[in-house]
Scaffold this motif. Structure first.
Motif, PDB file in Angstrom:
ATOM      1  N   MET A  81      -7.686  14.806   1.273  1.00  0.00           N
ATOM      2  CA  MET A  81      -7.578  13.475   1.241  1.00  0.00           C
ATOM      3  C   MET A  81      -8.867  12.826   1.769  1.00  0.00           C
ATOM      4  O   MET A  81      -9.438  12.888   2.619  1.00  0.00           O
ATOM      5  CB  MET A  81      -6.209  13.128   1.791  1.00  0.00           C
ATOM      6  CG  MET A  81      -5.309  13.749   1.777  1.00  0.00           C
ATOM      7  SD  MET A  81      -4.729  13.790  -0.069  1.00  0.00           S
ATOM      8  CE  MET A  81      -4.357  12.055  -0.394  1.00  0.00           C
ATOM      9  N   THR A  82      -9.083  11.405   1.157  1.00  0.00           N
ATOM     10  CA  THR A  82      -9.966  10.579   1.645  1.00  0.00           C
ATOM     11  C   THR A  82      -9.341   9.830   3.157  1.00  0.00           C
ATOM     12  O   THR A  82      -8.141   9.897   3.057  1.00  0.00           O
ATOM     13  CB  THR A  82     -10.386   9.500   0.843  1.00  0.00           C
ATOM     14  OG1 THR A  82      -9.467   8.850   0.374  1.00  0.00           O
ATOM     15  CG2 THR A  82     -11.268   9.961  -0.202  1.00  0.00           C
ATOM     16  N   HIS A 118      -0.115   5.638  -3.809  1.00  0.00           N
ATOM     17  CA  HIS A 118      -1.485   5.186  -4.065  1.00  0.00           C
ATOM     18  C   HIS A 118      -2.473   5.821  -3.143  1.00  0.00           C
ATOM     19  O   HIS A 118      -3.169   5.141  -2.400  1.00  0.00           O
ATOM     20  CB  HIS A 118      -1.481   3.718  -3.946  1.00  0.00           C
ATOM     21  CG  HIS A 118      -0.848   2.683  -4.855  1.00  0.00           C
ATOM     22  ND1 HIS A 118      -0.602   3.023  -6.121  1.00  0.00           N
ATOM     23  CD2 HIS A 118       0.054   1.865  -4.487  1.00  0.00           C
ATOM     24  CE1 HIS A 118       0.125   2.387  -6.629  1.00  0.00           C
ATOM     25  NE2 HIS A 118       0.507   1.368  -5.685  1.00  0.00           N
ATOM     26  N   MET A 119      -2.239   7.076  -2.852  1.00  0.00           N
ATOM     27  CA  MET A 119      -3.004   7.913  -1.931  1.00  0.00           C
ATOM     28  C   MET A 119      -4.297   8.325  -2.949  1.00  0.00           C
ATOM     29  O   MET A 119      -4.285   8.152  -3.986  1.00  0.00           O
ATOM     30  CB  MET A 119      -2.455   8.987  -1.531  1.00  0.00           C
ATOM     31  CG  MET A 119      -1.277   9.082  -0.738  1.00  0.00           C
ATOM     32  SD  MET A 119      -0.251  10.425  -0.533  1.00  0.00           S
ATOM     33  CE  MET A 119      -0.075  10.500   1.163  1.00  0.00           C
ATOM     34  N   SER A 120      -5.448   8.394  -2.059  1.00  0.00           N
ATOM     35  CA  SER A 120      -6.493   8.909  -2.815  1.00  0.00           C
ATOM     36  C   SER A 120      -7.432  10.254  -2.231  1.00  0.00           C
ATOM     37  O   SER A 120      -7.253  10.532  -1.223  1.00  0.00           O
ATOM     38  CB  SER A 120      -7.638   7.872  -2.898  1.00  0.00           C
ATOM     39  OG  SER A 120      -8.354   7.934  -1.661  1.00  0.00           O
ATOM     40  N   LEU A 121      -7.792  11.143  -3.173  1.00  0.00           N
ATOM     41  CA  LEU A 121      -7.991  12.345  -2.859  1.00  0.00           C
ATOM     42  C   LEU A 121      -9.661  12.299  -2.703  1.00  0.00           C
ATOM     43  O   LEU A 121     -10.113  11.885  -3.554  1.00  0.00           O
ATOM     44  CB  LEU A 121      -7.684  13.448  -4.149  1.00  0.00           C
ATOM     45  CG  LEU A 121      -7.883  14.809  -3.995  1.00  0.00           C
ATOM     46  CD1 LEU A 121      -6.606  15.271  -3.051  1.00  0.00           C
ATOM     47  CD2 LEU A 121      -7.602  15.724  -5.234  1.00  0.00           C
ATOM     48  N   GLN A 170      -7.894   7.076   4.930  1.00  0.00           N
ATOM     49  CA  GLN A 170      -7.137   5.712   4.731  1.00  0.00           C
ATOM     50  C   GLN A 170      -6.765   5.200   6.100  1.00  0.00           C
ATOM     51  O   GLN A 170      -6.142   4.035   5.825  1.00  0.00           O
ATOM     52  CB  GLN A 170      -6.190   6.155   3.708  1.00  0.00           C
ATOM     53  CG  GLN A 170      -6.563   6.509   2.197  1.00  0.00           C
ATOM     54  CD  GLN A 170      -5.298   6.567   1.358  1.00  0.00           C
ATOM     55  OE1 GLN A 170      -4.440   7.347   1.773  1.00  0.00           O
ATOM     56  NE2 GLN A 170      -5.020   5.978   0.164  1.00  0.00           N
ATOM     57  N   LEU A 181       1.004  11.623  -4.811  1.00  0.00           N
ATOM     58  CA  LEU A 181      -0.353  10.760  -4.942  1.00  0.00           C
ATOM     59  C   LEU A 181      -0.295   9.397  -5.652  1.00  0.00           C
ATOM     60  O   LEU A 181      -0.792   8.561  -4.995  1.00  0.00           O
ATOM     61  CB  LEU A 181      -1.329  11.880  -5.597  1.00  0.00           C
ATOM     62  CG  LEU A 181      -2.658  11.436  -5.476  1.00  0.00           C
ATOM     63  CD1 LEU A 181      -3.439  11.451  -4.319  1.00  0.00           C
ATOM     64  CD2 LEU A 181      -3.397  12.106  -6.558  1.00  0.00           C
ATOM     65  N   SER A 233       0.765  -1.091  -0.146  1.00  0.00           N
ATOM     66  CA  SER A 233      -0.074  -0.048   0.077  1.00  0.00           C
ATOM     67  C   SER A 233       0.913   1.287   0.105  1.00  0.00           C
ATOM     68  O   SER A 233       0.229   2.156  -0.158  1.00  0.00           O
ATOM     69  CB  SER A 233      -0.994  -0.007   1.251  1.00  0.00           C
ATOM     70  OG  SER A 233      -0.328   0.517   2.444  1.00  0.00           O
TER      71      SER A 233
END
Lengths: 402, 226
Positions: A191-192, A136-139, A194, A132, A55
């Motif tokens: 960011m969402t 594998h980060m998510s916005l 996580q 990002l 991840s």
């Protein structure tokens, strides 16, 4: 004597002494269940760590300043030099390698974030647009850092989900102003959530352009450079290229450390596999104990059934057949014991999976096989002696019950 | 069919040599009814065990149907026991967890007889010995006489040519004892050799041949006219 008769006779004598049989099956099944559950936990921990690592990104090469010398004191230290910092230009230079796909420079620091009367301490990451993608980060809302010039120190920031919640409640902070230290920043994205990943909670950070972070913390060095190789096959090439480029830029001084994520991952993998083996081995000892228990109880059974053995001999059973009967009894016991143990173990694994859904517990097939083999093996091994002593009884004294 | 030539058997008890049988010579024909009597310690049980191949003589030769069985190994002797010899014991020796039916079936099972053959034979025996309605009872649910009938049925299940009975009435009252003896005597009419060990003279005197033993030797051999 037919095989089916041998099995039926052995089963009948096991049913004949119910409490004894149940206790032995219990002992055997606890041993097998222990092996299954403990190895499943170990394997679960291993998979958990591997998942966490992936991840963080794939095909990663990590660059950090300074070099861990294991061969005593380096020449630089004698001259009172500190390792040269990694600069933003160093990071950009890495893109010259064909093996390197993307890079994300990383600066880290902590600062006070405030909006109106609310303020708190936060970890500030200075990076670029590529962070990002690589991590594998998510916005959640708005935008991430723009993909333009890395040297541009725009006063924009992306908030972690929790920071946003603390400063703006249920509203989105996109478009609003906050202060980091003594500078004003405009929120461009959130960011969402996580959760935690490798001890680093992305919900409680603020991400700013790397150049802005340099100004904020008054440095020009980088904490890390995340390098993403173009593919799995080019990871090693990327690592070599990164070393060559940086050594050349640092006048041949080997003052950076370059590791591949795979190497780190492999180390963890080895450690946790060894741990699983060790724990499984400890559980296997309980299986051996169960085997000795079976031997003990079978010996008692032989001495309790001396008359029966004498009778069987008188009725024309040769020694080999009597040996076979007792042997079959022990094998049945350990067989049923390991079957019950497997069911118990798998049930235990299911319960653990229910309680800790984030832990991917599953008994590895080799541990299940090993548990079955060890339990059957100990059952067979430890029944040899009782079976032999039964077969060796003298029929006359056996019939007399002496 | 049973020939004993100069059979001796001695035991070592502590550091002493105890002789249980001295120089026994005996011939028993097919269908004979022989009783062995004598005080305890006279060697009658040892003789019976030797004939039943549960024990080996220290010296001498033992032949069954002309074949020397003294030198057979354990497995071969087990086969002879299985095919030719039936035992009836004083304390019945039934397997407590098995039903009457399964106790009778035991020798057939050990010999590896096919299942349907076995079933037929066991049903026949249950009927012959009046045990049909007790077939699924365990020994502890049977009376003494019934238990000994199960034991006799078991001993005859392989149709042996020799039946060895060691005090078969010892644990029974007089009436049931009489019934059991009648059952055993009926077998001799089917050409089964019956060898009966007893210390009861009334019982022993029913046999055609009566052996009296003292100190490991046969002191008299009475042929009854009966």
């Amino acid at each position: 004597m037919k095989f089916i008769d041998v099995v039926q006779f052995a089963a009948a004598s096991l049913r004949g002494s119910r409490a004894r049989t149940l206790l032995m099956i219990l002992a055997m099944s606890i041993g097998v269940a222990a092996v299954v559950v403990l190895t499943a936990l170990g394997e679960g921990a291993r998979r958990y760590v591997i998942n966490q690592f992936s991840s963080l990104g794939t095909n990663l090469v990590l660059v950090f300043p300074g070099r861990t010398e294991t061969a005593g004191i380096g020449p630089g230290m004698l001259l009172g030099q500190i390792p040269r910092e990694l600069s933003l230009d160093d990071a950009q230079a890495l893109l010259r390698s064909r093996a390197v796909g993307r890079i994300a420079p990383l600066t880290i620091g902590s600062s006070q974030i405030s909006r109106n009367a609310k303020n708190r301490e936060v970890i500030v990451l200075g990076s670029t647009y590529n962070l990002l993608v690589i991590r594998h980060m998510s916005l959640g809302q708005g935008q991430f850092l723009p993909a333009g010039d890395v040297h541009s120190s725009e006063s924009i920031c992306v908030l972690g989900a929790k920071i946003n919640r603390e400063l703006f409640g249920n509203e989105s902070g996109v478009g609003k102003q906050i202060r980091l230290g003594d500078r004003r920043f405009r929120v461009i994205g959130v960011m969402t959530s996580q959760g935690e990943s490798m001890g680093f909670n992305t919900d409680e950070i603020v991400i700013v352009p790397v150049a802005s972070a340099h100004i904020l913390f008054n440095t020009s060095g980088l904490f890390r450079i995340l390098v993403e190789a173009r593919s799995r096959d080019t990871i090693e090439q990327a690592k070599k290229d990164v070393e060559i480029i940086l050594f050349a830029r640092h006048n041949g001084e080997k003052d950076v450390t370059v590791v591949t994520q795979d190497a780190v991952l492999a180390t963890f993998d080895r450690i946790l596999r060894a741990l699983t083996l060790a724990v499984g081995g400890i559980a296997a000892i309980s299986l051996a104990v169960a085997g000795i228990l079976i031997m003990n109880v079978m010996l008692i059974a032989v001495s309790q059934r001396v008359q029966e053995i004498g009778l069987l001999k008188a009725l024309g059973a040769p020694a080999a057949q009597i040996r076979n009967l007792f042997f079959t009894e022990a094998v049945l016991l350990s067989g049923v014991g390991s079957a019950v143990g497997l069911i118990l173990g798998e049930a235990g694994v299911l319960v653990i999976a229910r309680i800790y859904p984030s832990l991917p517990v599953a008994a590895p097939w080799w541990a299940v096989l090993a548990a079955i083999f060890i339990s059957l093996g100990t059952g067979i091994l430890f029944s040899v002696w009782p079976a032999r002593s039964a077969a060796r009884l003298d029929p006359v004294t056996a019939l007399a019950g002496r | 069919m049973i020939e004993l030539l100069n059979i001796s058997r001695s035991f070592t008890v502590g550091d002493q040599q105890v002789t249980a049988l001295r120089d026994i010579n005996l011939n028993i024909g097919a269908g004979d009814y022989v009783s062995i009597m004598g005080p305890s310690g006279s060697g009658k049980s040892t003789l019976l065990n030797l004939i039943g191949l549960l024990d080996r003589p220290t010296s001498g030769v033992y032949r069954i149907d002309g074949g020397n069985v003294t030198d057979l190994n354990d497995e071969q002797q087990a086969r002879v026991r299985s095919e030719k010899i039936g035992f009836v014991f004083q304390s019945f020796h039934l397997v407590p967890r098995l039903s009457a039916r399964m106790n009778i079936e035991l020798p057939l099972m050990l010999a590896g007889v096919a299942v349907d053959q076995r079933r037929a034979r066991v049903e026949e025996l249950l009927k012959n010995y009046g045990l049909t309605d007790r077939a699924d009872h365990r020994p502890d649910q049977l009376s003494g006489g019934q238990r000994q009938r199960v034991a006799i049925a078991r001993a005859t299940s392989m149709r042996p040519s020799v039946l060895l009975a060691d005090e078969p009435t010892g644990n029974l009252d007089q009436t049931t004892g009489r019934e059991v003896i009648n059952l055993l005597e009926q077998l001799t009419e089917q050409n089964v050799t019956l060898i009966l060990v007893t210390h009861d003279p009334a019982l022993g005197s029913r046999a055609k041949r009566q052996l009296h033993m003292v100190d490991g030797q046969i002191v008299s051999l009475t042929e009854s006219s009966r």
